[in-house]
Write a protein that holds these residues in place. Structure first.
Motif, PDB file in Angstrom:
ATOM      1  N   LEU A 155      14.068  16.931 -12.489  1.00 21.81           N
ATOM      2  CA  LEU A 155      13.707  17.092 -10.820  1.00 21.81           C
ATOM      3  C   LEU A 155      13.559  16.242  -9.867  1.00 21.81           C
ATOM      4  O   LEU A 155      14.476  15.262  -9.176  1.00 21.81           O
ATOM      5  N   PRO A 156      12.752  14.955 -10.552  1.00 28.01           N
ATOM      6  CA  PRO A 156      11.914  13.677  -9.704  1.00 28.01           C
ATOM      7  C   PRO A 156      13.171  12.820  -9.683  1.00 28.01           C
ATOM      8  O   PRO A 156      13.374  11.835  -9.444  1.00 28.01           O
ATOM      9  N   GLU A 157      13.411  12.800 -11.007  1.00 24.02           N
ATOM     10  CA  GLU A 157      15.176  11.998 -12.150  1.00 24.02           C
ATOM     11  C   GLU A 157      16.070  11.507 -10.832  1.00 24.02           C
ATOM     12  O   GLU A 157      16.685  11.257 -11.100  1.00 24.02           O
ATOM     13  N   GLY A 158      16.222  13.209 -10.894  1.00 25.57           N
ATOM     14  CA  GLY A 158      17.787  13.117 -10.076  1.00 25.57           C
ATOM     15  C   GLY A 158      17.275  12.553  -8.604  1.00 25.57           C
ATOM     16  O   GLY A 158      17.936  12.579  -7.752  1.00 25.57           O
ATOM     17  N   ILE A 159      16.443  13.433  -8.462  1.00 23.48           N
ATOM     18  CA  ILE A 159      15.985  12.405  -6.723  1.00 23.48           C
ATOM     19  C   ILE A 159      15.882  11.010  -6.568  1.00 23.48           C
ATOM     20  O   ILE A 159      16.047  10.500  -5.880  1.00 23.48           O
ATOM     21  N   ALA A 160      15.252  10.567  -7.854  1.00 25.44           N
ATOM     22  CA  ALA A 160      15.287   8.910  -8.005  1.00 25.44           C
ATOM     23  C   ALA A 160      16.229   8.394  -7.810  1.00 25.44           C
ATOM     24  O   ALA A 160      16.928   7.391  -6.876  1.00 25.44           O
ATOM     25  N   ALA A 161      17.642   9.081  -8.245  1.00 21.30           N
ATOM     26  CA  ALA A 161      18.791   8.739  -8.691  1.00 21.30           C
ATOM     27  C   ALA A 161      19.638   9.053  -7.046  1.00 21.30           C
ATOM     28  O   ALA A 161      20.112   7.806  -6.751  1.00 21.30           O
ATOM     29  N   GLY A 162      18.796  10.208  -6.360  1.00 21.90           N
ATOM     30  CA  GLY A 162      19.029  10.023  -4.671  1.00 21.90           C
ATOM     31  C   GLY A 162      19.023   9.260  -3.474  1.00 21.90           C
ATOM     32  O   GLY A 162      19.854   8.746  -3.198  1.00 21.90           O
ATOM     33  N   VAL A 163      17.861   9.388  -4.070  1.00 21.52           N
ATOM     34  CA  VAL A 163      17.200   7.960  -3.172  1.00 21.52           C
ATOM     35  C   VAL A 163      17.374   6.951  -3.496  1.00 21.52           C
ATOM     36  O   VAL A 163      17.805   6.048  -1.850  1.00 21.52           O
ATOM     37  N   PRO A 214      10.764   3.710   1.209  1.00 20.59           N
ATOM     38  CA  PRO A 214       9.303   2.615   0.257  1.00 20.59           C
ATOM     39  C   PRO A 214       8.375   3.844  -0.460  1.00 20.59           C
ATOM     40  O   PRO A 214       9.290   3.435  -1.651  1.00 20.59           O
ATOM     41  N   PHE A 215       8.647   4.769   0.475  1.00 21.03           N
ATOM     42  CA  PHE A 215       7.209   5.857  -0.033  1.00 21.03           C
ATOM     43  C   PHE A 215       7.707   6.584  -1.212  1.00 21.03           C
ATOM     44  O   PHE A 215       8.056   7.428  -2.208  1.00 21.03           O
ATOM     45  N   ALA A 216       9.333   7.268  -1.042  1.00 19.94           N
ATOM     46  CA  ALA A 216      10.256   7.777  -1.721  1.00 19.94           C
ATOM     47  C   ALA A 216      10.561   6.722  -2.998  1.00 19.94           C
ATOM     48  O   ALA A 216      10.813   7.947  -3.915  1.00 19.94           O
ATOM     49  N   LEU A 217      10.683   6.052  -2.768  1.00 22.94           N
ATOM     50  CA  LEU A 217      11.631   4.940  -3.790  1.00 22.94           C
ATOM     51  C   LEU A 217      10.378   5.230  -5.287  1.00 22.94           C
ATOM     52  O   LEU A 217      10.138   5.313  -6.241  1.00 22.94           O
ATOM     53  N   TRP A 228       1.152  -1.187  -0.119  1.00 19.40           N
ATOM     54  CA  TRP A 228       0.064   0.211  -0.048  1.00 19.40           C
ATOM     55  C   TRP A 228       0.860   1.307  -0.126  1.00 19.40           C
ATOM     56  O   TRP A 228       0.496   2.425  -0.967  1.00 19.40           O
ATOM     57  N   VAL A 229       1.778   1.452   0.379  1.00 22.59           N
ATOM     58  CA  VAL A 229       3.210   2.440   0.553  1.00 22.59           C
ATOM     59  C   VAL A 229       3.455   2.565  -0.857  1.00 22.59           C
ATOM     60  O   VAL A 229       3.286   3.519  -1.525  1.00 22.59           O
ATOM     61  N   THR A 230       3.967   1.451  -1.013  1.00 19.99           N
ATOM     62  CA  THR A 230       4.442   1.670  -2.877  1.00 19.99           C
ATOM     63  C   THR A 230       3.159   1.639  -4.087  1.00 19.99           C
ATOM     64  O   THR A 230       3.887   2.521  -4.779  1.00 19.99           O
ATOM     65  N   LEU A 231       2.171   1.128  -3.643  1.00 17.89           N
ATOM     66  CA  LEU A 231       0.898   1.925  -4.565  1.00 17.89           C
ATOM     67  C   LEU A 231       1.110   3.557  -4.042  1.00 17.89           C
ATOM     68  O   LEU A 231       0.759   3.991  -5.706  1.00 17.89           O
ATOM     69  N   ALA A 232       0.491   3.930  -3.133  1.00 17.81           N
ATOM     70  CA  ALA A 232       0.346   5.146  -2.882  1.00 17.81           C
ATOM     71  C   ALA A 232       1.652   6.424  -3.467  1.00 17.81           C
ATOM     72  O   ALA A 232       1.168   7.270  -3.707  1.00 17.81           O
ATOM     73  N   GLY A 233       2.838   5.668  -2.978  1.00 18.36           N
ATOM     74  CA  GLY A 233       3.922   6.725  -3.550  1.00 18.36           C
ATOM     75  C   GLY A 233       4.132   6.928  -5.268  1.00 18.36           C
ATOM     76  O   GLY A 233       4.313   7.131  -5.564  1.00 18.36           O
ATOM     77  N   ILE A 234       3.880   5.405  -5.644  1.00 21.09           N
ATOM     78  CA  ILE A 234       3.518   5.653  -7.652  1.00 21.09           C
ATOM     79  C   ILE A 234       3.057   6.490  -8.323  1.00 21.09           C
ATOM     80  O   ILE A 234       2.737   7.365  -8.387  1.00 21.09           O
TER      81      ILE A 234
END
Length: 250
Positions: free
Chosen positions: A119-127, A199-202, A63-69
């Motif tokens: 920006l979120p792509e960069g965040i993805a790399a950082g996360v 988990p949510f950030a990923l 549920w955390v994963t679905l909410a994050g997506i």
């Protein structure tokens, strides 16, 4: 932190490499453009699933994963919707021809859309580096960098054709890469401070990347009559990321 920072420079620098290549091939044929964007889309989609969404499931719950997506997709949708017209960045505010100014507006919206999702792509790399699985983080970062090269290439041509001076084209296009460096640092810092949000950030980062593939990249590659070539290129990009994950991600 050092590895994350070097990776951030590499991810952002890949866009600049693409920009420089774009200057060598200022008029990229639609077929070639669609193929390289399709390949980039496959890489990006696989990186989102393998390097972000699956690790999110492993770290948290479904549920955390679905909410994050969903949150990542909605965030990018809203950002895209609220995008202003930034044609003044081209230095051509006094353009007298309304039709050409309208074209410049469309070009700048295209460039800004790339900047928004960088920006979120960069965040993805950082996360990814906030997680203990460095292999997955490198897989995501390399995947983003690989798709940034053709992305940088395709920014150049429409700006030059719109009459924007080459030096300003370079700075505008390079700015989209710099945003990714900032995003990587933000993502790494946020997860390092609060590992509970990992988990949510990923999943959030993965959702933004899946949204970009579906909303921007695939429609662009299927609008010039080269859908089949772009589709196979996407599959090849996806397969490339599977190989990278097998040999690098462990």
């Amino acid at each position: 932190m050092e590895l994350a920072f070097v990776t951030a420079l590499g991810v952002g620098g890949a866009t600049i490499i693409g920009v420089l290549i774009g200057f060598l091939f200022q008029k990229i044929p639609h077929e070639f453009n669609d193929v390289i964007l399709g390949f980039a889309a496959g890489i990006m989609f696989a990186a989102a699933v393998i390097g972000l969404i699956i690790p999110s499931l492993e770290e948290g719950n479904i549920w955390v994963t679905l909410a994050g997506i969903l949150a990542g997709a909605v965030f990018l949708n809203l950002a895209d919707y609220l995008t202003p017209h930034l044609h003044h960045l081209t230095g051509m505010d006094q353009e007298a021809h309304t039709g050409k100014q309208s074209h410049i507006n469309k070009v700048m919206l295209f460039v800004l859309a790339i900047a928004i999702h960088n920006l979120p792509e960069g965040i993805a790399a950082g996360v990814g580096f906030g997680n203990e699985n460095i292999g997955n983080a490198i897989t995501v970062a390399v995947g983003i960098a690989l798709q940034n090269i053709p992305e940088g290439m395709v920014i150049v041509s429409p700006l030059i054709l719109a009459g924007v001076p080459k030096l300003r084209v370079f700075f505008i296009a390079s700015f989209t890469g710099i945003i990714e460096v900032v995003g990587t640092i933000i993502g790494f810092g946020a997860v390092s401070i609060a590992t509970a949000i990992l988990p949510f950030a990923l999943a959030f980062a993965g959702g933004t990347m899946v949204y970009v593939v579906s909303d921007e990249m695939i429609p662009e590659t299927h609008s010039h009559g080269y859908e089949r070539q772009a589709t196979y290129a996407l599959i090849l990009g996806f397969m490339t990321m599977l190989l990278m994950d097998h040999y690098i991600g462990g």
